[in-house]
Design a protein around this motif. Structure first.
Motif, short mmCIF file in Angstrom:
data_model
loop_
_atom_site.label_atom_id
_atom_site.label_comp_id
_atom_site.label_asym_id
_atom_site.label_seq_id
_atom_site.Cartn_x
_atom_site.Cartn_y
_atom_site.Cartn_z
N MET A 1 0.82 -1.20 0.00
CA MET A 1 0.00 0.00 0.00
C MET A 1 0.86 1.26 0.00
SD MET A 1 -3.14 -0.71 -0.26
CE MET A 1 -3.87 0.84 0.24
N VAL A 2 1.98 1.21 0.74
CA VAL A 2 2.86 2.39 0.79
C VAL A 2 3.44 2.67 -0.58
CG1 VAL A 2 4.98 3.32 1.74
CG2 VAL A 2 3.39 2.11 3.22
N VAL A 3 3.84 1.60 -1.29
CA VAL A 3 4.39 1.79 -2.63
C VAL A 3 3.35 2.41 -3.55
CG1 VAL A 3 5.32 0.62 -4.65
CG2 VAL A 3 6.05 -0.08 -2.36
N LEU A 4 2.10 1.91 -3.48
CA LEU A 4 1.04 2.47 -4.30
C LEU A 4 0.79 3.93 -3.94
CD1 LEU A 4 -1.19 2.18 -6.37
CD2 LEU A 4 -2.69 1.28 -4.56
N SER A 5 0.79 4.23 -2.63
CA SER A 5 0.60 5.62 -2.19
C SER A 5 1.70 6.51 -2.73
CB SER A 5 0.59 5.67 -0.66
OG SER A 5 0.54 7.00 -0.20
N ARG A 6 2.93 6.01 -2.70
CA ARG A 6 4.05 6.80 -3.22
C ARG A 6 3.88 7.08 -4.70
NH1 ARG A 6 8.36 5.39 -6.16
NH2 ARG A 6 10.23 6.71 -6.04
N LEU A 7 3.50 6.07 -5.45
CA LEU A 7 3.32 6.25 -6.90
C LEU A 7 2.21 7.24 -7.19
CD1 LEU A 7 3.71 2.55 -8.11
CD2 LEU A 7 5.36 4.42 -8.38
N LEU A 8 1.13 7.17 -6.43
CA LEU A 8 0.02 8.10 -6.64
C LEU A 8 0.42 9.53 -6.30
CD1 LEU A 8 -2.94 5.98 -5.23
CD2 LEU A 8 -2.48 6.53 -7.63
N HIS A 9 1.17 9.71 -5.22
CA HIS A 9 1.63 11.04 -4.85
C HIS A 9 2.54 11.63 -5.91
CE1 HIS A 9 0.15 12.06 -0.85
NE2 HIS A 9 0.26 10.78 -0.51
N VAL A 10 3.49 10.81 -6.39
CA VAL A 10 4.43 11.27 -7.41
C VAL A 10 3.69 11.61 -8.69
CG1 VAL A 10 6.36 10.61 -8.86
CG2 VAL A 10 6.39 10.05 -6.42
N ALA A 11 2.76 10.75 -9.10
CA ALA A 11 2.01 11.00 -10.32
C ALA A 11 1.19 12.28 -10.21
CB ALA A 11 1.09 9.81 -10.62
N LEU A 91 7.78 14.43 4.90
CA LEU A 91 8.23 13.38 3.99
C LEU A 91 8.31 12.05 4.73
CD1 LEU A 91 9.51 12.11 1.47
CD2 LEU A 91 11.71 13.08 2.19
N LYS A 92 8.93 12.05 5.89
CA LYS A 92 9.19 10.80 6.61
C LYS A 92 7.92 10.18 7.19
CE LYS A 92 12.86 10.88 9.34
NZ LYS A 92 13.94 11.37 10.25
N TYR A 93 7.03 11.01 7.73
CA TYR A 93 5.92 10.47 8.51
C TYR A 93 4.56 10.66 7.88
CZ TYR A 93 9.71 10.63 11.91
OH TYR A 93 10.91 10.48 12.54
N GLN A 94 4.47 11.54 6.87
CA GLN A 94 3.19 11.77 6.21
C GLN A 94 3.20 11.35 4.74
OE1 GLN A 94 1.98 15.88 6.87
NE2 GLN A 94 2.80 15.84 8.94
N HIS A 95 4.31 10.78 4.28
CA HIS A 95 4.42 10.28 2.92
C HIS A 95 4.24 11.39 1.88
CE1 HIS A 95 3.31 5.91 4.32
NE2 HIS A 95 4.35 6.43 4.94
N ARG A 96 4.76 12.57 2.17
CA ARG A 96 4.69 13.67 1.20
C ARG A 96 5.88 13.55 0.25
NH1 ARG A 96 0.81 17.60 2.78
NH2 ARG A 96 1.34 18.52 0.78
N PHE A 97 5.76 12.61 -0.69
CA PHE A 97 6.89 12.24 -1.53
C PHE A 97 7.34 13.35 -2.48
CE2 PHE A 97 5.06 8.08 -0.41
CZ PHE A 97 6.19 7.50 0.15
N ALA A 127 10.23 -1.35 7.71
CA ALA A 127 8.90 -1.96 7.71
C ALA A 127 7.87 -1.03 8.35
CB ALA A 127 8.96 -3.29 8.45
N GLU A 128 8.27 -0.33 9.40
CA GLU A 128 7.35 0.59 10.07
C GLU A 128 6.98 1.76 9.16
OE1 GLU A 128 9.55 1.77 13.48
OE2 GLU A 128 9.15 -0.08 14.62
N ARG A 129 7.99 2.31 8.48
CA ARG A 129 7.77 3.51 7.68
C ARG A 129 7.29 3.17 6.28
NH1 ARG A 129 12.66 7.26 8.35
NH2 ARG A 129 11.79 7.19 10.46
N GLY A 130 7.74 2.04 5.75
CA GLY A 130 7.33 1.62 4.42
C GLY A 130 8.25 2.09 3.31
#
Length: 230
Positions: A1-11, A91-97, A127-130
């Motif tokens: 899910m984190v990887v998908l979230s990252r891709l969506l944020h970047v896109a 960036l680290k804790y809210q996934h603001r890539f 693992a905790e942060r993703g």
């Protein structure tokens, strides 16, 4: 899910206009607007070339002369002060890539670097942060500079307690045996990328491992530096 979230944020950051992370004004395709970017706490120009702490003449500071760290040079973009501290934590804790891209944009890879190595995370922390924020910053840097990004050069094998309240000596004791090398790097000039430099203990520990594996020179490229002396 984190990887998908990252891709969506970047896109989204790439395709859609967005509001400035700091003030909310329109920022186009960038995470912060030009006005806020101009007000960021840029690091001093006259600094020790080894540890990047400010010096009067840009020469090597007394601390590095008395007790040279394991690394050979450090480049820093910002002071670790408001609002950069908020951006790093986002960036680290809210996934603001998108902020990783901004950080990569303000950092410059020195000429002659052979490898880029992001500061590794322990598997438990990963693992905790993703994700590893240093990797997210280093990836576009390596691509833009045409330099190999080596994720497996150093691993963090010991999970250490938080070092936020520790001094340099305590941090060094805390980090003993925390990193191991996995690749020979004979004669290589290695650039280690990290988000924040405090005492430099983690970077020095990584540099020691890289040099034990044959690196000829280890330099740091860091988003932000705290005013804490080495």
């Amino acid at each position: 899910m984190v990887v998908l979230s990252r891709l969506l944020h970047v896109a989204a950051a790439t395709v859609l206009s967005q509001d400035c992370f700091l003030c909310g004004a329109p920022a186009g395709r960038r995470p912060i607007c030009d006005d806020c970017r101009a007000e960021l706490p840029w690091h001093a120009e006259s600094v020790c070339p080894v540890c990047a702490l400010p010096t009067a003449d840009g020469g090597v500071c007394g601390a590095c002369l008395r007790r040279p760290p394991g690394f050979d040079a450090t480049w820093v973009a910002f002071d670790y002060a408001f609002p950069v501290d908020v951006m790093v934590k986002a960036l680290k804790y809210q996934h603001r890539f998108a902020l990783a891209g901004l950080f990569a944009d303000v950092l410059v890879v020195p000429d002659g670097v052979d490898l880029i190595v992001p500061m590794p995370l322990h598997p438990r922390r990963l693992a905790e942060r993703g994700f590893n924020q240093a990797v997210e910053i280093a990836r576009p840097l390596a691509r833009r500079a045409g330099v190999e990004l080596m994720l497996e050069a150093v691993s963090r094998v010991r999970h250490t307690p938080s070092q936020a309240q520790l001094g340099r000596d305590e941090r060094e004791r805390n980090l003993r045996g925390a990193f191991v090398g996995a690749r020979r790097l004979d004669g290589a000039r290695v650039l280690v990328v990290d988000d924040v430099m405090t005492t430099g203990a983690s970077l020095a520990a990584v540099a020691a491992v890289l040099k034990a594996n044959g690196a000829a020179r280890v330099e740091n490229l860091v988003v932000a530096r705290t005013p804490t002396p080495l």
